[in-house]
Design an enzyme around this catalytic site. Structure first.
Site, mmCIF file in Angstrom:
data_model
loop_
_atom_site.group_PDB
_atom_site.id
_atom_site.type_symbol
_atom_site.label_atom_id
_atom_site.label_comp_id
_atom_site.label_asym_id
_atom_site.label_seq_id
_atom_site.Cartn_x
_atom_site.Cartn_y
_atom_site.Cartn_z
ATOM 1 C CD GLU A 115 -10.286 -19.127 -14.648
ATOM 2 O OE1 GLU A 115 -11.562 -17.862 -14.977
ATOM 3 O OE2 GLU A 115 -10.656 -20.532 -14.644
ATOM 4 C CB THR A 158 -3.491 -28.767 -13.475
ATOM 5 O OG1 THR A 158 -2.240 -29.774 -12.972
ATOM 6 C CG2 THR A 158 -2.946 -27.961 -14.585
ATOM 7 C CG HIS A 208 0.729 -27.149 -12.345
ATOM 8 N ND1 HIS A 208 -0.611 -28.439 -11.891
ATOM 9 C CD2 HIS A 208 0.946 -27.637 -11.118
ATOM 10 C CE1 HIS A 208 -0.366 -28.634 -10.217
ATOM 11 N NE2 HIS A 208 0.212 -27.948 -9.981
#
Length: 130
Positions: free
Chosen positions: A45, A37, A71
């Site tokens: 990002e 994750t 997730h």
């Protein structure tokens, strides 16, 4: 406040092939050999950063300040995974992105990510002086 030549709808995509080093087992975020994750979030990002940072004036960059993602699916080693980011809001220096992640079979993650435009020199100077 200037908009720094950024526009709603700017996008980027980051793609990887999941390797053992990218797994939850290796990352320490779980005991399974699937995409970690934290790594999925890192891809999101990076996609957001790459959507806007090249368009900023010299000396400016962005830093992540908030991540709100789910997730949704497990991606095994040797499968392709990618993350996309789309700029959906500009509020002064605060940028909000819609982020999504997929593997070869399905969507594996989705959510939002905020970044702030910073003056690199001032930011680094402040961080060093702590």
């Amino acid at each position: 406040m200037e908009n720094f030549n950024l526009k709603i709808g700017m996008k980027s995509k980051i793609e990887i092939i999941v390797k053992q080093k990218d797994t939850a087992e290796e990352f320490g975020s779980g005991g399974v050999k699937v995409l970690a994750t934290p790594l999925m979030i890192g891809l999101m990002e990076k996609a957001a950063m790459e959507a806007v940072d090249p368009h900023l004036p010299t000396g400016l960059a962005t830093v992540g300040t908030n991540v709100n993602v789910s997730h949704l699916g497990a991606t095994p080693v040797d499968m392709k995974a990618y993350a996309t980011a789309e700029l959906i809001d500009i509020n002064g220096k605060k940028l909000t992105f819609k982020v999504e992640a997929f593997d070869e079979k399905e969507m594996i993650g989705k959510g939002t990510h905020d970044r702030y435009i910073i003056d690199l020199e001032k930011f680094i100077s402040k961080a060093i002086s702590k």
